[in-house]
Design an enzyme around this catalytic site. Structure first.
Site, PDB file in Angstrom:
ATOM      1  N   THR A   9      11.919 -12.798  58.893  1.00 26.48           N
ATOM      2  CA  THR A   9      13.384 -13.276  58.533  1.00 26.48           C
ATOM      3  C   THR A   9      13.913 -14.433  58.864  1.00 26.48           C
ATOM      4  OG1 THR A   9      13.843 -12.557  60.747  1.00 26.48           O
ATOM      5  CG2 THR A   9      14.421 -10.672  59.256  1.00 26.48           C
ATOM      6  N   THR A  10      12.989 -15.172  59.703  1.00 23.93           N
ATOM      7  CA  THR A  10      13.298 -16.568  59.944  1.00 23.93           C
ATOM      8  C   THR A  10      12.477 -17.546  58.800  1.00 23.93           C
ATOM      9  OG1 THR A  10      13.124 -16.183  62.345  1.00 23.93           O
ATOM     10  CG2 THR A  10      12.795 -18.399  61.574  1.00 23.93           C
ATOM     11  N   ASP A  54      10.528  -4.573  64.873  1.00 28.99           N
ATOM     12  CA  ASP A  54       9.850  -5.467  63.879  1.00 28.99           C
ATOM     13  C   ASP A  54       8.418  -5.074  63.515  1.00 28.99           C
ATOM     14  OD1 ASP A  54      12.255  -6.835  63.542  1.00 28.99           O
ATOM     15  OD2 ASP A  54      11.705  -8.582  64.344  1.00 28.99           O
TER      16      ASP A  54
END
Length: 533
Positions: A97-98, A390
């Site tokens: 996501t980053t 995650d």
């Protein structure tokens, strides 16, 4: 005679930003979001504290890009696009996501320089599209598939779990949690449904006290005077009201001419509840789990019948219990023959720390399991749950799409090398855009090295030279602060995650690049309140 007054086309209060100003606004918004999350990237990334301003003030400590961006309110349209892609990345594959936000933001930084050199946005986009195709092809060619070799594939899964967890709070115990996550996902036997894996957080102890429990844990207590252990359980799961001391017709008033009439009413209510419990017992169940409260009187009848009654199981608990025991959630009890009861071998009460929980062992859905997380504070537990979630998402994706690629900045350098080689052969201005795309890809390992306090310029230059020579397994060794062979170090990532980062990041940047006007609607006018207070 023509009037020279400006013509007002948009409604009063609406705003419009045109061409250069609109583009600049988009670049500034995207860059700000990228700069916000890029310090969290990589194994040595830093955390952010998110504080809510509501009455019951909560604090989150996290380095998960999607969680950070979800919690902040943004007004800039380009920034909102980046927040959306991080959310989609989280839903789609669970990790990266980053990376996806940082890649899109770096692409737009490069584009800003190209636009200032008078290169048209459509030329830049055309170059980027060719670059994405070349990068994706290079990534696909470098992917390794050990799906048919169970021993190697398990090792791949362990490496992926370690790599995913190394940038999270669980990095101190990554071997233990990697094994937990891999064991839990392999129990799913390829179904990929994470609903069968439950995560329970219990304050106390430390992270290393966490463990995997086969079966299902329900964070509730068994009723008073009821059996605390049942073998060969037949479970009726219900969502029905089991309270007797209220008259159900809302807003009704009952007038009586004597106290004895009130007693008759109570008796009628009791009789009604007794009939309901008898109907439930006709199902032949020896365990009754209800989503709502069970009052004292029905609880007593269940105890007399030797039935274990569990009340107030929350909705998620009831749903998951129905899934793992193979039962149905019922609200009416008139047709016992049509109701499917859940089954399990053993139900018993266990202690975790100071709390009692109910364990369902030998459930119908064999792959069901529960991960019990222990930790010193609620913030640590919440972040540990996000990190583990995650890892579980990435592993379940890898079980479906078994190809893997190398991590540690190796895949980004590999793709950048392929794009640079294509740019060298491409005539025209598109080559400049392709070179900018390669530069943006190289920024990811640069940021990972910077976040650890290493000399990023030196490390990335060494990696670039190695990849140009054809040594495509060279990446960052973050433990020692130098470049190394990531194949030997076991730094592995899911092909699906890397591919999604590349495509989503490029598409979001392309979408923002196409913008040449931003029109904001006029705020809704509030009508004056003429009421007398």
């Amino acid at each position: 005679m023509m009037s020279l007054n400006p013509v007002q086309i948009l409604r009063y209060g609406a705003e419009e930003e045109k061409s250069e100003i609109a583009r600049l606004s988009s670049f500034v918004g995207a860059t700000a979001i990228g700069d916000l999350v890029k310090s969290t990237l990589g194994p040595k990334g830093m955390d952010k504290i998110l504080q809510t301003s509501s009455n019951n003030e909560t604090i989150q400590v996290t380095n998960d890009g999607a969680t950070i961006l979800k919690a902040i309110g943004v007004d800039n349209p380009a920034a909102k696009v980046l927040v959306d892609i991080s959310r989609v990345q989280d839903d789609e594959v669970g990790d990266g996501t980053t990376s996806v936000v940082v890649l899109a933001s770096e692409l737009l930084k490069e584009a800003e320089g190209l636009v200032s050199q008078k290169i048209h946005p459509q030329t830049i986009i055309a170059g980027w599209r060719k670059a994405v195709d070349a990068a994706r092809q290079a990534l696909t060619d470098a992917a390794v598939d050990n799906g048919n070799d169970l021993v190697k594939f398990r090792e791949d899964l362990m490496n992926i779990a370690r790599t995913t967890l190394s940038s999270k709070i669980l990095t101190q115990h990554k071997d233990m949690f990697a094994k937990l996550a891999v064991d839990a996902v392999l129990r799913l036997k390829g179904s990929g449904s994470l609903d069968a894996i439950q995560i329970i957080k219990k304050l106390g102890g430390n992270l290393s006290d966490s463990y995997l429990e086969s079966g299902f844990l329900l964070d509730k207590k068994i009723g008073i005077n009821q059996p605390k252990r049942i073998e060969k359980a037949k479970i009726l799961i219900a969502n029905t009201s089991m309270d007797t001391d209220k008259i159900k017709v809302f807003g009704s008033r009952v007038r009586v001419d004597a106290i004895s009439k009130v007693a008759q009413l109570e008796l009628a209510e009791k009789e009604k509840m007794k009939l309901k419990v008898e109907k439930i017992l006709k199902h032949g169940c020896n365990v009754f789990v209800n989503r709502q409260l069970i009052y004292n009187y029905p609880e007593q009848i269940f105890a007399d019948a030797g039935v274990m009654a569990i009340e107030h199981a929350d909705f998620e608990g009831v749903e998951r219990l129905a899934l793992v025991t193979g039962g149905e959630i019922v609200s009416t009890f008139d047709c016992p023959e049509k109701v499917k009861l859940g089954t399990c071998d053993l139900i018993e009460e266990i202690m975790i720390g100071e709390d009692k929980l109910i364990r369902f062992s030998g459930v119908a859905l064999g792959e069901a399991c529960t991960i019990v997380l222990r930790g010193a504070t609620q913030q640590i537990l919440d972040e540990a749950e996000r990190s583990l979630h995650d890892a579980l998402c990435v592993l379940s994706q890898t079980v479906k799409e078994t190809r893997t690629v190398y991590g540690g900045g190796c895949s980004e350098m590999l793709m950048a090398d392929a794009v640079s080689k294509l740019a060298a052969k491409t005539p025209g201005k598109e080559a400049v855009a392709m070179e900018a795309f390669a530069k943006a890809l190289r920024q990811l390992p640069t940021i990972i090295a910077d976040n650890a306090g290493y000399d990023s310029a030196d490390l990335v230059a060494q990696m670039r030279a190695a990849h140009t020579e054809g040594r495509h397994t060279i990446g960052l060794d973050m433990e020692r602060g130098r470049v190394g062979d990531v194949a030997e170090l076991g730094i592995t990532e899911s092909y699906q995650v890397k591919r999604q980062v590349l495509i989503s990041g490029a598409e979001a940047a392309e979408m923002i690049m196409r913008v040449d006007n931003i029109i904001r609607a006029a705020p809704r006018q509030r009508a004056p309140d003429h009421r007398h207070h």
